[in-house]
Scaffold this motif. Structure first.
Motif, PDB file in Angstrom:
ATOM      1  N   ASP A 109      68.072  23.120  43.505  1.00  0.00           N
ATOM      2  CA  ASP A 109      69.370  23.303  44.185  1.00  0.00           C
ATOM      3  C   ASP A 109      70.453  23.590  42.927  1.00  0.00           C
ATOM      4  OD1 ASP A 109      69.622  20.679  43.225  1.00  0.00           O
ATOM      5  OD2 ASP A 109      70.046  19.910  45.104  1.00  0.00           O
ATOM      6  N   LEU A 110      70.344  22.886  41.753  1.00  0.00           N
ATOM      7  CA  LEU A 110      71.311  23.402  40.595  1.00  0.00           C
ATOM      8  C   LEU A 110      70.911  24.868  40.226  1.00  0.00           C
ATOM      9  CD1 LEU A 110      73.609  21.856  39.232  1.00  0.00           C
ATOM     10  CD2 LEU A 110      71.996  21.496  37.286  1.00  0.00           C
ATOM     11  N   ALA A 111      69.835  25.084  40.195  1.00  0.00           N
ATOM     12  CA  ALA A 111      69.508  26.383  39.755  1.00  0.00           C
ATOM     13  C   ALA A 111      70.161  27.574  40.681  1.00  0.00           C
ATOM     14  CB  ALA A 111      68.043  26.713  39.693  1.00  0.00           C
ATOM     15  N   GLY A 137      60.498  23.215  47.311  1.00  0.00           N
ATOM     16  CA  GLY A 137      59.936  22.959  48.637  1.00  0.00           C
ATOM     17  C   GLY A 137      60.764  22.847  49.963  1.00  0.00           C
ATOM     18  N   ASN A 138      61.968  22.731  49.737  1.00  0.00           N
ATOM     19  CA  ASN A 138      62.502  22.879  50.926  1.00  0.00           C
ATOM     20  C   ASN A 138      62.878  24.353  51.164  1.00  0.00           C
ATOM     21  OD1 ASN A 138      65.755  23.274  52.087  1.00  0.00           O
ATOM     22  ND2 ASN A 138      65.665  21.030  51.921  1.00  0.00           N
ATOM     23  N   MET A 139      62.605  24.722  52.650  1.00  0.00           N
ATOM     24  CA  MET A 139      62.513  26.135  52.874  1.00  0.00           C
ATOM     25  C   MET A 139      64.091  26.700  52.715  1.00  0.00           C
ATOM     26  SD  MET A 139      61.060  28.859  53.719  1.00  0.00           S
ATOM     27  CE  MET A 139      59.498  28.128  53.898  1.00  0.00           C
ATOM     28  N   ALA A 140      65.008  25.861  53.347  1.00  0.00           N
ATOM     29  CA  ALA A 140      66.305  26.248  53.541  1.00  0.00           C
ATOM     30  C   ALA A 140      66.888  26.666  52.214  1.00  0.00           C
ATOM     31  CB  ALA A 140      67.061  25.539  54.118  1.00  0.00           C
ATOM     32  N   LEU A 141      66.535  25.871  51.401  1.00  0.00           N
ATOM     33  CA  LEU A 141      66.972  26.166  49.760  1.00  0.00           C
ATOM     34  C   LEU A 141      66.289  27.390  49.139  1.00  0.00           C
ATOM     35  CD1 LEU A 141      68.567  24.835  47.553  1.00  0.00           C
ATOM     36  CD2 LEU A 141      66.608  23.804  46.620  1.00  0.00           C
ATOM     37  N   GLN A 142      65.040  27.601  49.654  1.00  0.00           N
ATOM     38  CA  GLN A 142      64.570  28.621  49.030  1.00  0.00           C
ATOM     39  C   GLN A 142      64.847  29.836  49.795  1.00  0.00           C
ATOM     40  OE1 GLN A 142      61.706  28.563  46.831  1.00  0.00           O
ATOM     41  NE2 GLN A 142      61.977  30.731  46.627  1.00  0.00           N
TER      42      GLN A 142
END
Length: 259
Positions: A109-111, A137-142
């Motif tokens: 998430d920092l990236a 791995g988190n779809m929303a973050l991806q």
């Protein structure tokens, strides 16, 4: 109790009457994080920043890599919310450095925050490459990383990269509103690049409504300006001027940019 005995207890860090059954919580850190989160949720990022800075200092005091990562991420996000992308990027880099010293893991998430900061700074190639390197791995973050990748590709004039980013965002009735807004906006940008101006206007306005519902007013204004560009390309100059004015009226309330 004799004075000497009391001093010895103080030097040892104990009080003589407390029996510990496990690790003690750092209440100063926890309170700062909780207060910062509440301030941010109430749209007071400047107040949240002060609290998160306190939390970051406490994390350094604790030599706690996990706490550093959490507080540093929050500080980077808070800087972005105040339209200070360079400060956000600097904070992200500092967090990476402090975590590296302690062998801590840097979260994906920092990236994503770094990619957003690069985009706000007009460093589109850096934004694109950073977002492309996110494998969460988190779809929303991806999907959020894909959205920033798409914005950067559009700014670089890379229609193929924009299309690939769009394909990385899901579809279907269960898609989150924020992800649907991202998809609508990238679809509008791709339509505009392929000469489908009328379709681009419709999709951009769909993103406007979703951004408004999500309280993402910066994103809403960006989508309004996209609709203005599409309407202008479609020869609807009055509509283009109206959308542009709506975007500017919204942005003027907090002095934000459109990126």
């Amino acid at each position: 109790m004799k004075r000497g005995a009391a001093l010895a207890l103080l030097l040892l860090g104990g009080c003589g009457s407390h029996v510990s059954t496990g690790p003690r919580a750092d209440e100063a850190y926890d309170n700062a994080m909780d207060t910062g989160r509440s301030a941010f949720d109430l749209a007071h990022p400047e107040q949240a920043q002060g609290e998160y800075e306190t939390a970051y200092r406490r994390a350094l005091l604790r030599d706690d890599a996990v706490a550093l990562g959490d507080a540093g991420y929050n500080l980077a996000v808070t800087a972005l919310a105040q339209d200070r992308p360079q400060q956000s990027l600097d904070m992200a880099m500092r967090t990476r450095s402090d975590l590296s010293i302690r062998g801590g893991r840097v979260s994906e998430d920092l990236a994503v925050v770094e990619a957003a900061a690069f985009y706000r700074l007009g460093r589109y190639r850096d934004a694109f490459d950073t977002a492309r390197g996110v494998h969460a791995g988190n779809m929303a973050l991806q999907e959020r990383a894909m959205f920033i990748r798409g914005l950067a590709a559009d700014a670089l004039g890379d229609a193929e990269g924009l299309s690939a980013a769009l394909q990385g965002i899901g579809t279907g009735p269960k898609l989150a509103r924020g992800s649907q807004a991202d998809r609508d906006e990238l679809s509008a940008r791709l339509a505009l690049r392929t000469g489908q101006a009328a379709s681009a206007v419709s999709q951009a306005l769909g993103a406007v409504d979703l951004r408004r519902d999500e309280l993402d007013y910066r994103g809403m204004a960006r989508a309004l300006r996209l609709a203005a560009s599409a309407a202008r390309q479609d020869g609807k100059l009055d509509r283009a001027a109206r959308y542009e004015r709506q975007a500017q009226d919204s942005l003027s309330q907090n002095g934000s940019s459109t990126r």
